[in-house]
Design an enzyme around this catalytic site. Structure first.
Site, mmCIF file in Angstrom:
data_model
loop_
_atom_site.group_PDB
_atom_site.id
_atom_site.type_symbol
_atom_site.label_atom_id
_atom_site.label_comp_id
_atom_site.label_asym_id
_atom_site.label_seq_id
_atom_site.Cartn_x
_atom_site.Cartn_y
_atom_site.Cartn_z
ATOM 1 N N PRO A 5 14.092 33.552 4.054
ATOM 2 C CA PRO A 5 13.950 34.020 2.783
ATOM 3 C C PRO A 5 12.679 35.069 2.523
ATOM 4 O O PRO A 5 12.623 35.846 1.669
ATOM 5 C CB PRO A 5 13.968 33.113 1.630
ATOM 6 C CG PRO A 5 14.431 31.958 2.431
ATOM 7 C CD PRO A 5 14.001 31.929 3.750
ATOM 8 N N GLU A 20 10.079 31.000 -0.889
ATOM 9 C CA GLU A 20 9.298 31.618 0.212
ATOM 10 C C GLU A 20 9.165 33.112 -0.084
ATOM 11 O O GLU A 20 7.914 33.634 0.553
ATOM 12 C CB GLU A 20 10.180 31.381 1.532
ATOM 13 C CG GLU A 20 10.177 29.919 2.211
ATOM 14 C CD GLU A 20 11.183 29.181 1.184
ATOM 15 O OE1 GLU A 20 11.059 27.996 1.293
ATOM 16 O OE2 GLU A 20 11.882 29.515 0.424
ATOM 17 N N ILE A 34 11.354 30.122 6.622
ATOM 18 C CA ILE A 34 10.892 31.281 6.528
ATOM 19 C C ILE A 34 11.706 32.409 6.131
ATOM 20 O O ILE A 34 11.194 33.602 5.650
ATOM 21 C CB ILE A 34 9.624 31.675 7.719
ATOM 22 C CG1 ILE A 34 8.647 32.827 7.261
ATOM 23 C CG2 ILE A 34 10.681 32.337 9.022
ATOM 24 C CD1 ILE A 34 7.680 32.982 8.156
ATOM 25 N N HIS A 69 14.175 21.559 11.100
ATOM 26 C CA HIS A 69 12.512 21.325 10.777
ATOM 27 C C HIS A 69 11.982 21.343 12.290
ATOM 28 O O HIS A 69 10.922 21.020 12.529
ATOM 29 C CB HIS A 69 12.245 19.917 10.490
ATOM 30 C CG HIS A 69 12.752 19.727 8.978
ATOM 31 N ND1 HIS A 69 14.104 19.310 8.742
ATOM 32 C CD2 HIS A 69 12.355 19.675 7.829
ATOM 33 C CE1 HIS A 69 14.528 19.095 7.486
ATOM 34 N NE2 HIS A 69 13.363 19.497 6.869
ATOM 35 N N GLN A 96 6.656 25.917 4.517
ATOM 36 C CA GLN A 96 6.631 24.413 4.681
ATOM 37 C C GLN A 96 7.122 24.401 6.338
ATOM 38 O O GLN A 96 6.625 23.418 6.957
ATOM 39 C CB GLN A 96 7.414 23.697 3.703
ATOM 40 C CG GLN A 96 7.252 22.120 3.874
ATOM 41 C CD GLN A 96 7.934 21.580 2.585
ATOM 42 O OE1 GLN A 96 8.959 21.365 2.439
ATOM 43 N NE2 GLN A 96 6.952 21.195 1.575
ATOM 44 N N PHE A 97 7.994 24.939 6.767
ATOM 45 C CA PHE A 97 8.642 24.632 7.798
ATOM 46 C C PHE A 97 9.056 26.148 8.400
ATOM 47 O O PHE A 97 9.321 26.923 7.635
ATOM 48 C CB PHE A 97 9.777 23.837 8.027
ATOM 49 C CG PHE A 97 9.415 22.347 7.987
ATOM 50 C CD1 PHE A 97 9.301 21.595 8.943
ATOM 51 C CD2 PHE A 97 9.484 21.796 6.703
ATOM 52 C CE1 PHE A 97 8.787 20.270 8.977
ATOM 53 C CE2 PHE A 97 9.368 20.455 6.673
ATOM 54 C CZ PHE A 97 8.994 19.635 7.641
ATOM 55 N N ALA A 98 8.908 26.315 9.783
ATOM 56 C CA ALA A 98 9.123 27.645 10.430
ATOM 57 C C ALA A 98 10.687 28.236 10.001
ATOM 58 O O ALA A 98 11.049 29.374 9.756
ATOM 59 C CB ALA A 98 8.767 27.839 11.827
ATOM 60 N N ASP A 99 11.450 26.899 9.772
ATOM 61 C CA ASP A 99 13.004 27.339 9.831
ATOM 62 C C ASP A 99 13.187 27.836 8.094
ATOM 63 O O ASP A 99 14.146 28.248 8.011
ATOM 64 C CB ASP A 99 13.691 25.993 9.963
ATOM 65 C CG ASP A 99 13.583 25.452 11.297
ATOM 66 O OD1 ASP A 99 14.433 25.755 12.237
ATOM 67 O OD2 ASP A 99 12.561 24.735 11.386
#
Length: 701
Positions: A453, A424, A451, A493, A446-449
């Site tokens: 890193p 990320e 982000i 997710h 891929q998913f907000a969770d």
């Protein structure tokens, strides 16, 4: 102003130069070494002035830095670190220019007094391009690698002007190589065979920590694990070894033979910084040991051995010292920044200032949000060959875990649409480098969770670049982030992260609620010259979540575009004397909860869809509150300390006299994560029924 002019001697023509390096280069390098040395001494002698702001010098690193700086071409790119003043002298910067940055003067050529010494942002004809980077303790490796990645892409597409083969020089201290982001950069460099030199300057110190304390191996040995990375060791205190080695490294990369790491061992003869002085933590024995490798003494010995006279060297040193004295006085007496300039260049102005195109063209069919996003990106790629799209699983056959990039790789090729490793930080930070070289990256987390890193790059590199470069390096970056709960996605997710993003100054945040807005805002985000994070609600992508049918709209035409920062009234209320009315201020999934709840209060509820959270359409909010005198802020995020709470507080402060009731506010319960069980998820999140109950209380207040 004055400039460094190399003295020449007739004796030079008679000398025997065993290094095969032109004598003029040797003499210029010596004079610049003396210049850097004299600058360091001057800063110490006048520390009452020069240590007002923390700085570091290149003392001990002059040889390797000049060897690099003097060989860069005007069409090359560089990413430097805070000790690299001699590289800057080597490319032609003058002492007074660096001194104006040291003193945070108005004419600091890099930042106008905004950032630290030897933190360059240079865009000047005849010089290598040096985009802004942060304080450069490893973070710069990713944007630098992004530059090389962008150059390779543009070159492969035939989009680079001329026949030159630009390279990227990324300069790092050895201690910073232990940063995980450096490994991400190395991984991509070898994976994509990128045209970059990683110059590692190793003086065996961090701040007060030694190399033995910080690492199990040096950068040269560490890089052996990255198959495809060529490596070279140099004596960084020896100009001849450094110059010849850097020449080989540049030729290697210029001839597109892949990335190379150059490990240069250097003495540290100055302080770590002016704020951490050498006498505070280094013993006499260590200082004496490092002094044995003083690059200037070594170089003087070599020059005399090949016939350069002592008088020539004395004259060069005297000339350098005189220049530093003169330049110091000039910088000292130059103007400070105008105070009125302090808030300039947070953002570069966007060309998209009005809605254009047809939102509902003749013959249009309805489209779900995920396809509207796909079609927007496809339109962009067709029009702009400099645009590319990458992230985890977006390339190849799959085209994203939500099929949001389906068919793109087949249509545009694997060079434009490709998968990245699980990195990320690289996905986010590389866009800064892409932007600097003229490539325009659309990327996806891929998913907000996932982000988190990448937040370091978003904060330290993307958000600050325009402001700290005084407007020279805005970063065009479109970062797509699927967000929100969609029924059973669980704790990794389903999260909403907009409040965290909105605490980062210098980025824009967009959050559409329907397909038409998705397409129009995606285009505006791409054309915006600033970093834009596009939050795309997974529960709205396919309109499969109950109550989200209105997210599916007629598809706008290919020219449709919506300016960022313009809210949309999706439902109007009729103000009359007999009934109280209210405005619900929301975005994303909140729009659909609000619509469902408003059906129970026909004609009494206005819904304002913000669409863009930064910049926010404050005028539209105030206008709606003045009309209805009751406000309801609705979000999916956990409520405590959120953007929604902040907005409610702002409304209460600025619209107090227009309000007939306290500002209502609703969000998720303030818990660390969304549970996997769908019934527990429903318990935690807002929904139409909860909104309806709160709305009834507000209207009855």
């Amino acid at each position: 102003m004055s400039s460094t002019a190399t003295a020449k001697s007739k004796s030079n023509k008679k000398s025997v130069n065993s290094s095969k390096i032109d004598s003029d280069i040797l003499l210029k390098a010596y004079q610049l070494m003396c210049t850097a040395e004299r600058m360091a001494h001057t800063y110490d002698e006048f520390k009452e002035v020069c240590s007002k702001y923390v700085h570091s010098t290149s003392r001990g690193h002059e040889a390797i830095q000049l060897a690099a700086g003097m060989q860069l071409k005007s069409y090359d790119f560089a990413s430097l670190y805070y000790r690299d003043e001699s590289i800057l002298l080597g490319i032609g910067m003058q002492p007074y220019e660096l001194m104006m940055q040291l003193m945070a003067k108005a004419d600091d050529p890099f930042s106008g007094g905004r950032t630290y010494y030897a933190h360059p942002s240079l865009k000047r004809d005849g010089f290598p391009t040096i985009p802004h980077q942060s304080s450069a303790t490893g973070m710069q490796a990713i944007p630098a690698t992004g530059m090389a990645h962008g150059l390779q892409y543009l070159e492969g597409q035939g989009l680079l002007e001329g026949d030159n083969k630009p390279i990227v020089l990324c300069s790092l201290g050895d201690g910073s190589v232990t940063e995980g982001e450096v490994s991400e950069a190395f991984q991509m460099a070898v994976l994509k065979d990128l045209p970059i030199i990683y110059l590692i300057q190793d003086n065996d110190w961090g701040i007060s920590a030694t190399g033995k304390e910080m690492r199990a191996m040096d950068a040269y040995d560490f890089a052996a694990g990255f198959v495809g990375m060529s490596r070279m060791r140099l004596d960084g205190s020896d100009f001849i070894d450094s110059y010849q080695g850097i020449k080989k490294a540049i030729d290697h990369v210029r001839n597109r033979k892949g990335p190379i790491l150059v490990h240069a061992k250097c003495p540290l003869l100055g302080h770590h910084t002016s704020g951490v002085r050498k006498e505070w933590y280094r013993g006499d024995a260590n200082l004496k040991l490092h002094s044995k490798d003083d690059p200037i003494i070594k170089f003087e010995t070599y020059l005399k051995s090949v016939g350069i006279t002592a008088k020539t060297l004395k004259d060069l040193k005297q000339s350098a010292h005189e220049l530093v004295v003169k330049d110091y006085e000039y910088a000292l007496n130059s103007d400070d920044p105008a105070l009125a300039s302090f808030d300039k260049h947070e953002f570069e102005e966007t060309p998209i200032i009005e809605e254009k195109g047809e939102r509902k063209p003749k013959g249009a069919e309805k489209v779900v949000m995920v396809d509207a996003a796909l079609h927007a990106v496809e339109d962009i790629l067709k029009r702009h060959p400099e645009a590319l799209f990458y992230g985890q699983d977006v390339g190849g056959t799959l085209g994203g875990v939500f099929r949001e990039a389906a068919t793109l790789a087949h249509k545009f090729g694997d060079e434009r649409i490709f998968n990245t490793p699980i990195q990320e930080a690289y996905i986010v930070g590389s866009t800064a480098g892409m932007s600097a070289v003229g490539a325009k990256a659309i990327v996806e987390i891929q998913f907000a969770d996932y982000i988190w890193p990448g937040i370091n790059q978003l904060v330290e590199e993307l958000s600050k670049s325009c402001y700290l470069s005084n407007g020279k390096f805005p970063i065009q970056s479109l970062i797509r982030v699927p967000i929100g709960a969609y029924g059973g996605g669980g704790p990794y997710h389903s999260g909403s992260i907009e409040s965290t993003l909105l605490n980062i100054r210098g980025i824009k945040v967009v959050f559409p609620s329907n397909a038409a807005d998705m397409k129009g805002l995606m285009k505006a985000a791409f054309y915006d010259p600033n970093p834009v994070v596009m939050l795309e609600h997974k529960g709205l992508y396919w309109s499969k979540v109950p109550g989200t049918g209105d997210a599916k709209t007629f598809e706008p035409d290919e020219h449709y575009i919506i300016p960022l920062g313009k809210a949309n009234t999706v439902l109007e209320a009729n103000k009359d004397a007999n009934n109280s009315t209210a405005v619900i201020i929301t975005y994303g999934m909140g729009v659909h909860w609000a619509k469902a709840a408003a059906k129970s209060f026909e004609g009494r509820v206005e819904i304002l869809d913000l669409r863009t959270l930064n910049p926010i359409d404050w005028d539209a909010i105030v206008t709606a509150i003045e009309k209805h005198n009751r406000a309801f802020v609705l979000t999916e995020e956990p409520l405590l300390n959120s953007f929604a709470e902040s907005l409610a507080g702002r409304i209460s402060r600025h619209c107090f006299e227009q309000l007939d009731a306290p500002v209502e506010i609703m969000g998720a319960v303030s818990l660390p994560a969304i549970p996997l069980n769908v019934d527990l998820e429903k318990q935690m999140l807002p929904n139409a029924e909860k909104v309806k109950e709160a709305l009834g209380n507000l209207l009855a207040y």
